[in-house]
Design a protein around this motif. Structure first.
Motif, PDB file in Angstrom:
ATOM      1  N   PRO A   1      64.925 -28.676  40.953  1.00 19.06           N
ATOM      2  CA  PRO A   1      66.111 -29.259  40.270  1.00 19.06           C
ATOM      3  C   PRO A   1      67.389 -29.373  40.982  1.00 19.06           C
ATOM      4  CG  PRO A   1      65.919 -26.924  39.982  1.00 19.06           C
ATOM      5  CD  PRO A   1      64.643 -27.454  40.860  1.00 19.06           C
ATOM      6  N   ASP A   2      68.356 -29.902  40.512  1.00 19.00           N
ATOM      7  CA  ASP A   2      69.717 -29.741  41.014  1.00 19.00           C
ATOM      8  C   ASP A   2      70.149 -28.531  40.468  1.00 19.00           C
ATOM      9  OD1 ASP A   2      69.616 -32.416  42.180  1.00 19.00           O
ATOM     10  OD2 ASP A   2      70.152 -33.404  40.245  1.00 19.00           O
ATOM     11  N   LEU A   3      70.825 -27.849  41.425  1.00 20.22           N
ATOM     12  CA  LEU A   3      71.359 -26.591  40.529  1.00 20.22           C
ATOM     13  C   LEU A   3      72.525 -26.549  40.152  1.00 20.22           C
ATOM     14  CD1 LEU A   3      69.605 -24.317  43.677  1.00 20.22           C
ATOM     15  CD2 LEU A   3      68.766 -24.805  41.333  1.00 20.22           C
ATOM     16  N   ASN A   4      72.736 -26.877  39.157  1.00 23.81           N
ATOM     17  CA  ASN A   4      74.189 -27.299  38.421  1.00 23.81           C
ATOM     18  C   ASN A   4      74.160 -26.158  37.287  1.00 23.81           C
ATOM     19  OD1 ASN A   4      76.352 -27.855  36.704  1.00 23.81           O
ATOM     20  ND2 ASN A   4      75.823 -30.021  37.159  1.00 23.81           N
ATOM     21  N   ILE A   5      74.927 -25.049  37.734  1.00 23.99           N
ATOM     22  CA  ILE A   5      74.761 -23.731  36.817  1.00 23.99           C
ATOM     23  C   ILE A   5      75.854 -24.040  35.800  1.00 23.99           C
ATOM     24  CG2 ILE A   5      76.814 -22.719  37.970  1.00 23.99           C
ATOM     25  CD1 ILE A   5      75.273 -20.055  37.848  1.00 23.99           C
ATOM     26  N   LYS A   6      76.697 -24.650  35.757  1.00 24.73           N
ATOM     27  CA  LYS A   6      77.580 -25.043  34.557  1.00 24.73           C
ATOM     28  C   LYS A   6      76.852 -25.804  33.715  1.00 24.73           C
ATOM     29  CE  LYS A   6      81.801 -27.301  33.233  1.00 24.73           C
ATOM     30  NZ  LYS A   6      82.726 -28.198  33.595  1.00 24.73           N
ATOM     31  N   GLU A   7      75.914 -26.924  34.001  1.00 25.79           N
ATOM     32  CA  GLU A   7      75.361 -27.695  32.888  1.00 25.79           C
ATOM     33  C   GLU A   7      74.117 -26.571  32.657  1.00 25.79           C
ATOM     34  OE1 GLU A   7      72.216 -31.828  32.937  1.00 25.79           O
ATOM     35  OE2 GLU A   7      73.604 -31.238  34.687  1.00 25.79           O
ATOM     36  N   ILE A   8      73.486 -25.942  33.205  1.00 27.19           N
ATOM     37  CA  ILE A   8      72.391 -24.989  32.715  1.00 27.19           C
ATOM     38  C   ILE A   8      73.006 -24.160  31.914  1.00 27.19           C
ATOM     39  CG2 ILE A   8      71.011 -23.081  33.307  1.00 27.19           C
ATOM     40  CD1 ILE A   8      70.814 -24.530  36.189  1.00 27.19           C
ATOM     41  N   ARG A   9      74.323 -23.409  31.985  1.00 27.29           N
ATOM     42  CA  ARG A   9      74.621 -22.411  30.983  1.00 27.29           C
ATOM     43  C   ARG A   9      75.266 -23.221  29.691  1.00 27.29           C
ATOM     44  NH1 ARG A   9      77.765 -18.463  35.425  1.00 27.29           N
ATOM     45  NH2 ARG A   9      75.816 -17.521  36.190  1.00 27.29           N
ATOM     46  N   GLU A  10      75.593 -24.255  30.058  1.00 24.19           N
ATOM     47  CA  GLU A  10      76.340 -24.950  28.808  1.00 24.19           C
ATOM     48  C   GLU A  10      75.082 -25.468  27.845  1.00 24.19           C
ATOM     49  OE1 GLU A  10      78.522 -28.201  30.066  1.00 24.19           O
ATOM     50  OE2 GLU A  10      80.377 -27.272  30.421  1.00 24.19           O
ATOM     51  N   SER A  11      73.669 -25.840  28.540  1.00 27.03           N
ATOM     52  CA  SER A  11      72.763 -25.901  27.745  1.00 27.03           C
ATOM     53  C   SER A  11      72.186 -24.856  26.645  1.00 27.03           C
ATOM     54  CB  SER A  11      71.641 -26.450  28.563  1.00 27.03           C
ATOM     55  OG  SER A  11      70.625 -26.823  27.971  1.00 27.03           O
ATOM     56  N   ILE A  12      72.357 -23.476  27.581  1.00 26.78           N
ATOM     57  CA  ILE A  12      71.665 -22.463  26.924  1.00 26.78           C
ATOM     58  C   ILE A  12      72.667 -21.832  25.622  1.00 26.78           C
ATOM     59  CG2 ILE A  12      71.283 -19.903  27.381  1.00 26.78           C
ATOM     60  CD1 ILE A  12      70.160 -21.050  30.013  1.00 26.78           C
ATOM     61  N   TYR A  13      74.178 -21.878  26.172  1.00 23.27           N
ATOM     62  CA  TYR A  13      75.110 -21.234  25.111  1.00 23.27           C
ATOM     63  C   TYR A  13      75.473 -21.983  24.069  1.00 23.27           C
ATOM     64  CZ  TYR A  13      75.770 -17.989  29.223  1.00 23.27           C
ATOM     65  OH  TYR A  13      75.506 -17.250  30.452  1.00 23.27           O
ATOM     66  N   SER A  14      75.120 -23.212  24.317  1.00 22.90           N
ATOM     67  CA  SER A  14      75.447 -24.315  23.012  1.00 22.90           C
ATOM     68  C   SER A  14      74.601 -24.332  21.754  1.00 22.90           C
ATOM     69  CB  SER A  14      75.522 -25.857  23.498  1.00 22.90           C
ATOM     70  OG  SER A  14      74.351 -26.333  24.002  1.00 22.90           O
ATOM     71  N   LYS A  15      73.520 -23.498  22.021  1.00 26.04           N
ATOM     72  CA  LYS A  15      72.410 -23.480  20.744  1.00 26.04           C
ATOM     73  C   LYS A  15      72.801 -22.643  19.730  1.00 26.04           C
ATOM     74  CE  LYS A  15      70.541 -26.828  22.780  1.00 26.04           C
ATOM     75  NZ  LYS A  15      70.728 -28.204  21.944  1.00 26.04           N
ATOM     76  N   GLU A  16      72.384 -22.584  18.656  1.00 26.65           N
ATOM     77  CA  GLU A  16      72.896 -22.012  17.410  1.00 26.65           C
ATOM     78  C   GLU A  16      71.850 -20.671  17.465  1.00 26.65           C
ATOM     79  OE1 GLU A  16      74.110 -19.573  15.008  1.00 26.65           O
ATOM     80  OE2 GLU A  16      75.323 -21.477  14.738  1.00 26.65           O
ATOM     81  N   LEU A  17      72.292 -19.434  17.874  1.00 29.40           N
ATOM     82  CA  LEU A  17      71.363 -18.169  17.845  1.00 29.40           C
ATOM     83  C   LEU A  17      71.655 -17.087  16.718  1.00 29.40           C
ATOM     84  CD1 LEU A  17      71.506 -17.196  21.701  1.00 29.40           C
ATOM     85  CD2 LEU A  17      69.926 -18.531  20.462  1.00 29.40           C
ATOM     86  N   VAL A  18      72.709 -17.431  15.890  1.00 31.71           N
ATOM     87  CA  VAL A  18      73.065 -16.587  14.711  1.00 31.71           C
ATOM     88  C   VAL A  18      71.971 -17.132  13.497  1.00 31.71           C
ATOM     89  CG1 VAL A  18      74.594 -15.881  12.771  1.00 31.71           C
ATOM     90  CG2 VAL A  18      75.433 -16.135  15.179  1.00 31.71           C
TER      91      VAL A  18
END
Length: 473
Positions: free
Chosen positions: A35-52
């Protein structure tokens, strides 16, 4: 909250999941190797999901599979020439699904008698393959690191009868672990975990053949006489991570026997050679060891982590880990069985061995021999093609691990770095750089049973084109 879902929902979820997984499994070569190691994009993808409150199962599956496809090095890819991370065979994948569904608890024999007995059968089978007698023992572990840690603990309990009770405080000398400077760094980690500290791991230099230098080892052992140190164990490596080298196991065995030292063989990778009539002689001497580490998730192509610790000392695992409790099930007390929680580092235990058992039921030992021989042949093919194209090979092993470079750029440390970066950025192949006696080399390992001569030819073309581009600079 309905954790189970109903029958219709479960079927829909499984069908959605299967469709995604089948697309990746059947079309793995169509994906970029890394992959392209785009840490910002990876984290945004994870943190944007509804976990509540959660999201729908379909959206959740879509999210996870898409991101794994986008942000993973695809070790199942036939042009992943990497770090002993193979493509999982389908039996192993199904075994993980079965294990997760039935979820047997292997801490107590009576809770999962079928699963425990399957693993004990496999331990006996592998012990026999490696040349141990019927009095041998072993246990499945979560990885080679746990198996190597188990080996050090067994060596300590073997050498020091009161170690289980008194620990390091009961020792009158500092125990030394000897291994090659090419040995896996899980040895140093294990020494830290057990409280020895990695200063008590003595790395022995290697010979021109990249094997542990047994002459230096013997000198080091002599130097311990009348000192505050005492030899605990010698670790030989059967298939070093960097170069695939197998240490002189017969010689190491003789040295250990002469000095009454525990002899452990880390065969995490190279141990798979024991399943091939063409390669098993490379492991001559392993049958004389006190213990062995073997990773089935390497050459046996089952999902991680599936490792095995074997020992020729029938009582040592019990001596090392035995403990009694009041709350564990007692149904098997009158049976001649070993309670798993008294036999390993782990307490609650997953049915790790099913991945191997189901694979053997699907493919048999003969199927594994054919697969391992194929990968060895692909290693030979890669080596020959490299030589034909003017590359020089810097290691010498019958295992399919090839370290190579160009003679004209051998002292140019920027050469391997730049060529590798370009290949990885292209995403068509994955390999690494490994230093041999201070000189960086490209390292390619055949880890995939689906790798073909065409895949290797494509890698050679990539390498040759990058060399031409580098030479024009």
């Amino acid at each position: 909250m309905q954790f189970d879902f109903d029958n219709k929902q479960r079927k829909e979820i499984l069908e959605t999941t299967f469709e995604k997984l089948e697309n990746f499994y059947s079309k793995t070569k169509d994906f970029k190797t890394n992959p392209d190691l785009n840490i910002k994009e990876i984290r945004e993808s994870i943190y944007s999901k509804e976990l509540v409150n959660g999201i729908s199962p379909e959206k959740a599956i879509e999210h996870v599979t898409k991101e794994l496809e986008t942000f993973s090095v695809h070790t199942p890819h036939p042009k992943y020439f990497g770090l002993f991370n193979p493509r999982s065979n389908y039996a192993g994948i199904i075994a993980d699904l079965i294990t997760a569904t039935y979820n047997p608890q292997l801490a107590a024999w009576s809770h999962a008698p079928f699963a425990v007995e399957v693993e004990e059968l496999l331990i006996r089978e592998f012990a026999n393959k490696f040349g141990y007698d019927k009095n041998s023992d072993g246990v499945f572990t979560t990885g080679g690191a746990e198996a190597n840690l188990t080996a050090i603990l067994c060596a300590l309990n073997h050498k020091y009868p009161n170690f289980a009770k008194d620990g390091m405080f009961g020792l009158n000398k500092k125990p030394i672990i000897f291994c090659s400077e090419e040995a896996h760094h899980s040895i140093q980690k294990a020494a830290k975990v057990v409280g020895l500290g990695y200063n008590l791991v003595k790395s022995i230099p290697i010979t021109d053949e990249l094997k542990l230098d047994t002459n230096i080892l013997q000198e080091e052992l002599k130097n311990l006489d009348n000192s505050e140190y005492s030899p605990l164990m010698v670790i030989g490596t059967a298939g070093t991570t960097g170069t695939g080298t197998i240490d002189a196991l017969n010689k190491l065995s003789s040295i250990c026997k002469k000095n009454n030292i525990w002899f452990h063989v880390d065969a995490a990778y190279g141990g798979g050679a024991i399943l091939s009539q063409d390669l098993k002689q490379q492991l001559s001497g392993i049958e004389k060891s006190d213990s062995i580490t073997f990773d089935a998730h390497k050459w046996m192509s089952v999902p991680m982590g599936t490792s095995i610790f074997l020992t020729s000392k029938s009582e040592i695992l019990g001596k090392t880990f035995r403990i009694t409790t009041e709350y564990m099930p007692k149904e098997a007390d009158m049976l001649t069985v070993t309670e798993p929680f008294t036999h390993s580092i782990q307490w609650s235990r997953r049915f790790i061995g099913l991945k191997v058992y189901l694979s053997l039921l699907f493919y048999g030992w003969k199927g594994y021999e054919e697969t391992i021989n194929h990968q060895a042949e692909m290693g030979k093919y890669l080596k020959n093609q490299l030589k034909k194209n003017g590359w020089i090979i810097k290691n010498n092993t019958d295992l399919p691990v090839i370290c190579f470079t160009k003679e004209e750029f051998e002292t140019d440390f920027n050469f391997t770095k730049e060529v590798l970066n370009n290949i990885l950025s292209n995403g068509k192949s994955w390999l690494s750089v490994y230093p041999i006696k201070g000189t960086p080399t490209f390292r390619a390992c055949i880890t995939n049973y689906n790798t073909t001569e065409k895949d290797i030819d494509e890698l050679i073309d990539e390498l040759n084109n990058e060399v031409k581009s580098y030479a024009r600079q």
